[in-house]
Write a protein that holds these residues in place. Sequence first.
Motif, PDB file in Angstrom:
ATOM      1  N   VAL A   2      95.322  47.556   3.868  1.00 43.86           N
ATOM      2  CA  VAL A   2      95.198  47.152   2.467  1.00 43.86           C
ATOM      3  C   VAL A   2      95.055  48.348   1.523  1.00 43.86           C
ATOM      4  N   GLY A   3      94.996  49.566   2.069  1.00 48.44           N
ATOM      5  CA  GLY A   3      94.889  50.757   1.233  1.00 48.44           C
ATOM      6  C   GLY A   3      93.835  51.720   1.740  1.00 48.44           C
ATOM      7  N   LEU A   4      93.325  52.518   0.813  1.00 50.01           N
ATOM      8  CA  LEU A   4      92.354  53.565   1.132  1.00 50.01           C
ATOM      9  C   LEU A   4      91.001  53.263   0.513  1.00 50.01           C
ATOM     10  N   MET A   5      89.938  53.584   1.248  1.00 53.60           N
ATOM     11  CA  MET A   5      88.619  53.662   0.639  1.00 53.60           C
ATOM     12  C   MET A   5      88.313  55.159   0.567  1.00 53.60           C
TER      13      MET A   5
ATOM     14  N   ASP B 269      83.596  58.695 -10.210  1.00 55.02           N
ATOM     15  CA  ASP B 269      84.703  57.769  -9.978  1.00 55.02           C
ATOM     16  C   ASP B 269      85.309  57.172 -11.241  1.00 55.02           C
ATOM     17  N   THR B 270      84.785  57.514 -12.404  1.00 54.77           N
ATOM     18  CA  THR B 270      85.240  56.900 -13.656  1.00 54.77           C
ATOM     19  C   THR B 270      86.736  57.089 -13.884  1.00 54.77           C
ATOM     20  N   TRP B 271      87.223  58.303 -13.687  1.00 58.21           N
ATOM     21  CA  TRP B 271      88.654  58.576 -13.908  1.00 58.21           C
ATOM     22  C   TRP B 271      89.518  57.718 -12.983  1.00 58.21           C
ATOM     23  N   ALA B 272      89.072  57.547 -11.749  1.00 56.35           N
ATOM     24  CA  ALA B 272      89.855  56.773 -10.783  1.00 56.35           C
ATOM     25  C   ALA B 272      89.860  55.289 -11.144  1.00 56.35           C
ATOM     26  N   LEU B 273      88.733  54.783 -11.611  1.00 56.78           N
ATOM     27  CA  LEU B 273      88.638  53.365 -11.946  1.00 56.78           C
ATOM     28  C   LEU B 273      89.470  53.002 -13.178  1.00 56.78           C
ATOM     29  N   ASP B 274      89.903  53.997 -13.925  1.00 56.98           N
ATOM     30  CA  ASP B 274      90.806  53.759 -15.054  1.00 56.98           C
ATOM     31  C   ASP B 274      92.230  53.464 -14.586  1.00 56.98           C
TER      32      ASP B 274
ATOM     33  N   ILE C  24      93.098  50.739  -8.589  1.00 57.97           N
ATOM     34  CA  ILE C  24      91.880  51.274  -7.973  1.00 57.97           C
ATOM     35  C   ILE C  24      90.690  50.479  -8.502  1.00 57.97           C
ATOM     36  N   GLU C  25      89.805  50.090  -7.580  1.00 60.59           N
ATOM     37  CA  GLU C  25      88.628  49.312  -7.972  1.00 60.59           C
ATOM     38  C   GLU C  25      87.405  49.810  -7.211  1.00 60.59           C
ATOM     39  N   PRO C  26      86.201  49.452  -7.693  1.00 55.94           N
ATOM     40  CA  PRO C  26      84.986  49.833  -6.967  1.00 55.94           C
ATOM     41  C   PRO C  26      85.004  49.220  -5.572  1.00 55.94           C
ATOM     42  N   LEU C  27      84.486  49.931  -4.619  1.00 59.68           N
ATOM     43  CA  LEU C  27      84.435  49.437  -3.243  1.00 59.68           C
ATOM     44  C   LEU C  27      83.184  48.593  -3.055  1.00 59.68           C
ATOM     45  N   SER C  28      83.353  47.485  -2.377  1.00 57.55           N
ATOM     46  CA  SER C  28      82.201  46.689  -1.941  1.00 57.55           C
ATOM     47  C   SER C  28      82.487  46.247  -0.512  1.00 57.55           C
ATOM     48  N   MET C  29      81.445  46.217   0.275  1.00 60.34           N
ATOM     49  CA  MET C  29      81.559  45.792   1.673  1.00 60.34           C
ATOM     50  C   MET C  29      80.519  44.716   1.907  1.00 60.34           C
ATOM     51  N   SER C  30      80.969  43.577   2.418  1.00 59.97           N
ATOM     52  CA  SER C  30      80.079  42.434   2.654  1.00 59.97           C
ATOM     53  C   SER C  30      79.295  42.097   1.392  1.00 59.97           C
ATOM     54  N   GLU C  31      79.997  42.084   0.270  1.00 53.65           N
ATOM     55  CA  GLU C  31      79.433  41.760  -1.038  1.00 53.65           C
ATOM     56  C   GLU C  31      78.411  42.784  -1.524  1.00 53.65           C
ATOM     57  N   LYS C  32      78.313  43.930  -0.864  1.00 51.32           N
ATOM     58  CA  LYS C  32      77.402  44.980  -1.293  1.00 51.32           C
ATOM     59  C   LYS C  32      78.207  46.059  -2.015  1.00 51.32           C
ATOM     60  N   SER C  33      77.797  46.377  -3.211  1.00 55.96           N
ATOM     61  CA  SER C  33      78.453  47.417  -3.998  1.00 55.96           C
ATOM     62  C   SER C  33      78.216  48.784  -3.350  1.00 55.96           C
ATOM     63  N   MET C  34      79.241  49.616  -3.355  1.00 51.41           N
ATOM     64  CA  MET C  34      79.156  50.960  -2.763  1.00 51.41           C
ATOM     65  C   MET C  34      79.400  51.983  -3.871  1.00 51.41           C
ATOM     66  N   PRO C  35      78.375  52.326  -4.666  1.00 55.10           N
ATOM     67  CA  PRO C  35      78.564  53.266  -5.772  1.00 55.10           C
ATOM     68  C   PRO C  35      79.142  54.596  -5.278  1.00 55.10           C
TER      69      PRO C  35
ATOM     70  N   ALA D 250      91.555  52.064  -3.165  1.00 51.17           N
ATOM     71  CA  ALA D 250      92.869  52.252  -3.757  1.00 51.17           C
ATOM     72  C   ALA D 250      93.856  51.364  -3.018  1.00 51.17           C
ATOM     73  N   GLY D 251      94.577  50.545  -3.763  1.00 51.00           N
ATOM     74  CA  GLY D 251      95.552  49.649  -3.166  1.00 51.00           C
ATOM     75  C   GLY D 251      96.796  50.387  -2.693  1.00 51.00           C
ATOM     76  N   LEU D 252      97.692  49.645  -2.102  1.00 53.39           N
ATOM     77  CA  LEU D 252      98.893  50.239  -1.505  1.00 53.39           C
ATOM     78  C   LEU D 252      99.807  50.888  -2.525  1.00 53.39           C
ATOM     79  N   ASP D 253      99.851  50.375  -3.769  1.00 56.25           N
ATOM     80  CA  ASP D 253     100.671  51.031  -4.795  1.00 56.25           C
ATOM     81  C   ASP D 253     100.159  52.437  -5.082  1.00 56.25           C
ATOM     82  N   THR D 254      98.846  52.580  -5.173  1.00 58.45           N
ATOM     83  CA  THR D 254      98.255  53.901  -5.385  1.00 58.45           C
ATOM     84  C   THR D 254      98.520  54.803  -4.188  1.00 58.45           C
ATOM     85  N   CYS D 255      98.403  54.258  -3.001  1.00 56.63           N
ATOM     86  CA  CYS D 255      98.624  55.048  -1.783  1.00 56.63           C
ATOM     87  C   CYS D 255     100.064  55.551  -1.698  1.00 56.63           C
ATOM     88  N   ALA D 256     100.996  54.801  -2.268  1.00 54.87           N
ATOM     89  CA  ALA D 256     102.400  55.194  -2.246  1.00 54.87           C
ATOM     90  C   ALA D 256     102.714  56.265  -3.292  1.00 54.87           C
TER      91      ALA D 256
END
Length: 110
Positions: A45-48, A56-61, A65-76, A81-87
């Motif tokens: 599904v992409g890259l963490m 991370d502010t520049w990346a989230l623009d 690209i979105e903030p990472l969360s695992m098991s509903e826990k936010s990972m500040p 990064a989705g597959l379009d970004t990875c490409a």
Amino acid sequence: MARDAGLEELVWEDLGGLTGLTTKVMFGGLAWMLDGHLLCGARDVGLMVRLGKGNDTWALDEQDIEPLSMSEKSMPGWVRAGLDTCADDDLRKRLLDAAVAFVRTLPPKL
């Protein structure tokens, strides 16, 4: 989640030659460690990517690209990064360079 051999190869090309770089299978994909610290991980599904809290502010623009969360826990300080970004070679490289720069500020783990 499945591994993505093509994405893993791209990340290897981007990070190749770094001293202290190792890999480990985790999170349903392949993760890269730098001096013992988790740097990034690739899955179908992409890259963490670890950018560090407040870095991370520049990346989230970026659209894919979105903030990472695992098991509903936010990972500040982490982004997904989705597959379009990875490409996008330039954006993927910029993310990985930023991750390396951040992780190099951390003391090496033994």
